[in-house]
Design a protein around this motif. Structure first.
Motif, PDB file in Angstrom:
ATOM      1  N   GLY A  80      49.154  53.879  22.863  1.00  0.00           N
ATOM      2  CA  GLY A  80      47.859  53.221  22.540  1.00  0.00           C
ATOM      3  C   GLY A  80      47.520  52.838  21.139  1.00  0.00           C
ATOM      4  N   THR A  81      48.110  53.356  20.075  1.00  0.00           N
ATOM      5  CA  THR A  81      47.916  53.085  18.694  1.00  0.00           C
ATOM      6  C   THR A  81      48.695  51.864  18.770  1.00  0.00           C
ATOM      7  N   LYS A  82      49.936  51.392  19.086  1.00  0.00           N
ATOM      8  CA  LYS A  82      50.407  50.068  19.018  1.00  0.00           C
ATOM      9  C   LYS A  82      49.469  49.023  19.743  1.00  0.00           C
ATOM     10  N   LEU A  83      49.116  49.445  20.816  1.00  0.00           N
ATOM     11  CA  LEU A  83      48.099  48.329  21.596  1.00  0.00           C
ATOM     12  C   LEU A  83      46.892  47.955  20.813  1.00  0.00           C
ATOM     13  N   LEU A  84      46.422  48.977  20.267  1.00  0.00           N
ATOM     14  CA  LEU A  84      45.276  48.499  19.057  1.00  0.00           C
ATOM     15  C   LEU A  84      45.749  47.781  17.968  1.00  0.00           C
ATOM     16  N   ASP A  85      46.679  48.070  17.457  1.00  0.00           N
ATOM     17  CA  ASP A  85      47.360  47.065  16.407  1.00  0.00           C
ATOM     18  C   ASP A  85      47.748  45.744  16.821  1.00  0.00           C
ATOM     19  N   LEU A  86      48.204  45.533  18.106  1.00  0.00           N
ATOM     20  CA  LEU A  86      48.517  44.429  18.446  1.00  0.00           C
ATOM     21  C   LEU A  86      47.237  43.614  18.687  1.00  0.00           C
ATOM     22  N   CYS A  87      45.992  44.275  19.219  1.00  0.00           N
ATOM     23  CA  CYS A  87      44.697  43.295  19.295  1.00  0.00           C
ATOM     24  C   CYS A  87      44.303  42.992  18.064  1.00  0.00           C
ATOM     25  N   LEU A  88      44.327  43.727  17.036  1.00  0.00           N
ATOM     26  CA  LEU A  88      44.000  43.462  15.569  1.00  0.00           C
ATOM     27  C   LEU A  88      44.845  42.215  15.067  1.00  0.00           C
ATOM     28  N   SER A  89      46.101  42.437  15.251  1.00  0.00           N
ATOM     29  CA  SER A  89      47.040  41.169  14.722  1.00  0.00           C
ATOM     30  C   SER A  89      46.965  39.766  15.563  1.00  0.00           C
ATOM     31  N   SER A  90      46.728  40.159  16.803  1.00  0.00           N
ATOM     32  CA  SER A  90      46.757  38.643  17.665  1.00  0.00           C
ATOM     33  C   SER A  90      45.357  38.381  18.215  1.00  0.00           C
ATOM     34  N   ARG A  91      44.226  38.962  17.511  1.00  0.00           N
ATOM     35  CA  ARG A  91      42.709  38.710  17.856  1.00  0.00           C
ATOM     36  C   ARG A  91      42.761  38.829  19.497  1.00  0.00           C
ATOM     37  N   LEU A  92      43.219  40.118  19.882  1.00  0.00           N
ATOM     38  CA  LEU A  92      42.873  40.139  21.357  1.00  0.00           C
ATOM     39  C   LEU A  92      41.702  41.371  21.578  1.00  0.00           C
ATOM     40  N   ARG A  93      41.037  41.586  22.601  1.00  0.00           N
ATOM     41  CA  ARG A  93      39.932  42.572  23.083  1.00  0.00           C
ATOM     42  C   ARG A  93      40.412  43.261  24.404  1.00  0.00           C
ATOM     43  N   LEU A  94      39.917  44.430  24.203  1.00  0.00           N
ATOM     44  CA  LEU A  94      39.962  45.297  25.566  1.00  0.00           C
ATOM     45  C   LEU A  94      38.648  44.654  26.430  1.00  0.00           C
ATOM     46  N   LEU A  95      38.979  44.682  27.563  1.00  0.00           N
ATOM     47  CA  LEU A  95      37.583  44.507  28.517  1.00  0.00           C
ATOM     48  C   LEU A  95      37.050  45.820  29.075  1.00  0.00           C
ATOM     49  N   ASN A  96      38.028  46.753  29.487  1.00  0.00           N
ATOM     50  CA  ASN A  96      37.726  48.197  29.555  1.00  0.00           C
ATOM     51  C   ASN A  96      36.264  48.614  28.764  1.00  0.00           C
ATOM     52  N   GLY A  97      35.388  49.109  29.532  1.00  0.00           N
ATOM     53  CA  GLY A  97      34.235  49.607  28.953  1.00  0.00           C
ATOM     54  C   GLY A  97      33.296  48.977  28.296  1.00  0.00           C
ATOM     55  N   ARG A  98      33.344  47.425  28.488  1.00  0.00           N
ATOM     56  CA  ARG A  98      32.662  46.564  27.725  1.00  0.00           C
ATOM     57  C   ARG A  98      31.758  45.813  28.699  1.00  0.00           C
ATOM     58  N   PHE A  99      32.119  45.587  30.145  1.00  0.00           N
ATOM     59  CA  PHE A  99      31.399  44.491  30.891  1.00  0.00           C
ATOM     60  C   PHE A  99      30.923  45.294  32.348  1.00  0.00           C
ATOM     61  N   LEU A 100      30.119  44.785  32.885  1.00  0.00           N
ATOM     62  CA  LEU A 100      29.324  45.297  34.039  1.00  0.00           C
ATOM     63  C   LEU A 100      30.521  45.493  34.938  1.00  0.00           C
ATOM     64  N   GLY A 101      30.540  46.671  35.556  1.00  0.00           N
ATOM     65  CA  GLY A 101      31.449  46.943  36.753  1.00  0.00           C
ATOM     66  C   GLY A 101      32.329  48.220  36.236  1.00  0.00           C
ATOM     67  N   ASP A 102      32.458  48.367  34.512  1.00  0.00           N
ATOM     68  CA  ASP A 102      33.134  49.210  33.923  1.00  0.00           C
ATOM     69  C   ASP A 102      32.533  49.506  32.656  1.00  0.00           C
TER      70      ASP A 102
END
Length: 548
Positions: free
Chosen positions: A204-226
């Motif tokens: 999970g920590t590595k995934l968050l670092d990947l999001c920061l370096s590659s400008r990616l965003r998780l959709l979980n917990g951000r959109f209608l339906g979840d």
């Protein structure tokens, strides 16, 4: 003609072994997305995998000494969309990732989208191979040509940590007053997300670092339906959120909807689905119903229809419609053809209503295809329904231990029932085959044996003294001999003992005498069989079978 579609649905599901789930009705109903990704199928190159109306792409992990495959990715794509998607087979050598390219012109995107069906093994697994590090290299290559979408089981627990740079600003200066950031730098937008899973692990920590370096965003917990960040995995030891959809930050505005489904008996993971805005124009053959011709009346020709048709053609209304149709210059393209067809159809419909008798048109209903497991019954169906019902309640009440306990008890009972029902079905099938096999063999031998009757000079019919059925069949054999031999030949019905050879020698001696008499004397039609009860046994003392 082309139809325009404004949504593209992409789903991912760790099915925890495909097995015979393709015959499960609920499983098939969940594969209605435009692109469906199945992870951990435990299948090889699944060429036998077929889903109606879909094209299949699969990838497997090399089989080792284990009895079954591990891993495995299967992607199903609706056939109309398949020509807009390219399978990038050489994009990665990992069996845990499968890259697809979605063409921007076909789907109406601003940029091409590179979609990765992704499974990251647990950090403690022997299959883990720094997947996120290699994934980052692949993302950096594809991000130069388009936007990124990652979806699958990442085995990453990210808690509620940010996947963006907190308090990011472009007003960063060095000691000399010069900007350290490039002019085209875009600051991270802070969009908070919810997550019921508050734990964080190494992946999970590595995934968050990947999001920061590659400008990616998780959709979980951000959109209608979840919006609450529901759990995506459940076991007897607890819950976790490990299945994610991750997109480039610029694609957030193109995401319409993201949802996580309920827990079911089919897998310990839930299915997640991403809906993206698009504009897909698909050329297709349009049926009469789709063209709007379903309103045309069905007419029946009668004896008076000929005279009525002549009268209808002479009416001023019909004449004016025909003249008006002939005077219009329609465009020589698809639009002009459609307009002329619609106008002419209305004229013909008007004439037929004046000259023929209208008949009601019955609407045919499409038969819904049912996927039924042959060994299943109502008890199993009801158990599945109860598990799904409890799974829906658990989604909103994950801390209710009684619901969780009941869920796993029913799931355990279902597994036992399925195993027992499969065994009973196979046993029933085996008994049916073994019962009918004797009759099949007998009928097959009977067809072959008719050829041996022809041109025969005598027949010796032997039956088993321990079987009544064997004795009853003797009468049929006698009839077959009379029917296929072509002549009235001597026939002997013999009861014998294989151990001491009783009556065998005498039977052959008697048969030889009868043959001699038949070919030297006139034929006696009264001869049917020879009884050997009066013959002695001492003449056959040497005859036996298998040395007995």
């Amino acid at each position: 003609m082309s139809n325009c579609y404004k949504n593209l649905s992409i789903s991912s599901w760790n099915v925890h072994g495909l097995g015979d789930k393709l015959k499960d009705e609920l499983f098939i109903e969940n594969l209605k997305g435009d692109i469906n990704i199945l992870l951990e199928t435990w299948k090889g190159e699944s060429k036998e995998f077929k889903l109606e109306g879909h094209c299949i792409i699969s990838k497997s992990r090399k089989k080792k000494k284990a009895r079954r495959y591990s891993g495995g990715i299967i992607v199903t794509i609706k056939k109309p969309y398949f020509k807009g998607i390219t399978y990038l087979k050489e994009a990665t050598t990992s069996p845990n990732r499968l890259w697809l390219k979605l063409n921007k012109n076909f789907f109406g995107f601003v940029h091409d989208i590179y979609l990765c069906a992704l499974y990251i093994p647990p950090f403690s697994s022997s299959h883990y191979d720094n997947d996120l590090d290699f994934l980052e290299n692949e993302i950096s290559t594809f991000s130069m040509n388009g936007q990124i979408v990652l979806i699958g089981d990442l085995n990453a627990r990210t808690g509620q940590r940010a996947d963006f740079i907190v308090n990011d600003s472009d007003h960063i200066n060095n000691f000399d007053g010069f900007d350290l950031l490039p002019e085209n730098y875009i600051t991270d937008s802070e969009i908070n997300r919810n997550n019921q899973d508050t734990s964080v692990n190494t992946v999970g920590t590595k995934l968050l670092d990947l999001c920061l370096s590659s400008r990616l965003r998780l959709l979980n917990g951000r959109f209608l339906g979840d919006s609450l960040g529901y759990y995506t995995y459940m076991s007897s030891s607890g819950f976790s959120t490990v299945d994610y959809a991750v997109v480039s930050e610029r694609l957030l505005s193109s995401v319409k909807y993201f949802k996580t489904n309920d827990f079911t008996y089919l897998s310990d993971h839930v299915q997640i689905t991403l809906y993206m805005k698009c504009s897909i124009n698909i050329d297709k053959e349009i049926s009469l119903e789709e063209k709007g011709w379903h309103w045309i009346k069905s007419c029946k020709w009668s004896e008076n229809s000929k005279l009525k048709l002549i009268d209808a053609l002479l009416t001023e209304n019909v004449k004016n419609e025909i003249i008006e149709f002939e005077m219009v210059n329609y465009e020589e393209n698809q639009v002009g053809v459609d307009e002329a067809t619609e106008k002419l159809t209305k004229i013909l419909d008007n004439i037929s209503s004046l000259s023929c008798k209208a008949t009601p048109k019955t609407k045919r209903r499409k038969k819904k295809r049912k996927f039924k497991q042959v060994w299943s019954d109502n008890v199993i169906y009801e158990t599945k329904r109860q598990i799904n019902k409890i799974g829906n309640k658990i989604r909103n009440n994950p801390n209710n231990n009684s619901l969780k306990q009941k869920f796993f008890e029913l799931k355990k009972n279902l597994k036992k029932m399925v195993k027992q029902k499969k065994y009973e079905y196979k046993q029933k099938l085996y008994n049916c085959l073994t019962t009918n096999m004797g009759h099949v063999r007998e009928e097959r031998f009977r067809c072959i044996s008719t050829g041996y009757y022809r041109k025969s000079h005598a027949a010796l019919v032997v039956y088993d003294v321990t079987s009544t059925e064997s004795l009853n069949n003797c009468f049929r054999w006698m009839n077959d001999i009379s029917m296929y031999s072509g002549q009235d030949i001597p026939k002997i019905l013999l009861e014998t003992n294989a151990k001491d050879g009783r009556n065998v020698d005498d039977a052959l001696y008697t048969l030889a005498q009868e043959l001699s008499r038949t070919y030297t004397e006139p034929k006696d039609n009264s001869f049917d069989s020879i009884k050997l009860d009066s013959l002695t046994d001492n003449t056959a003392s040497w005859w036996g079978c298998c040395g007995y």
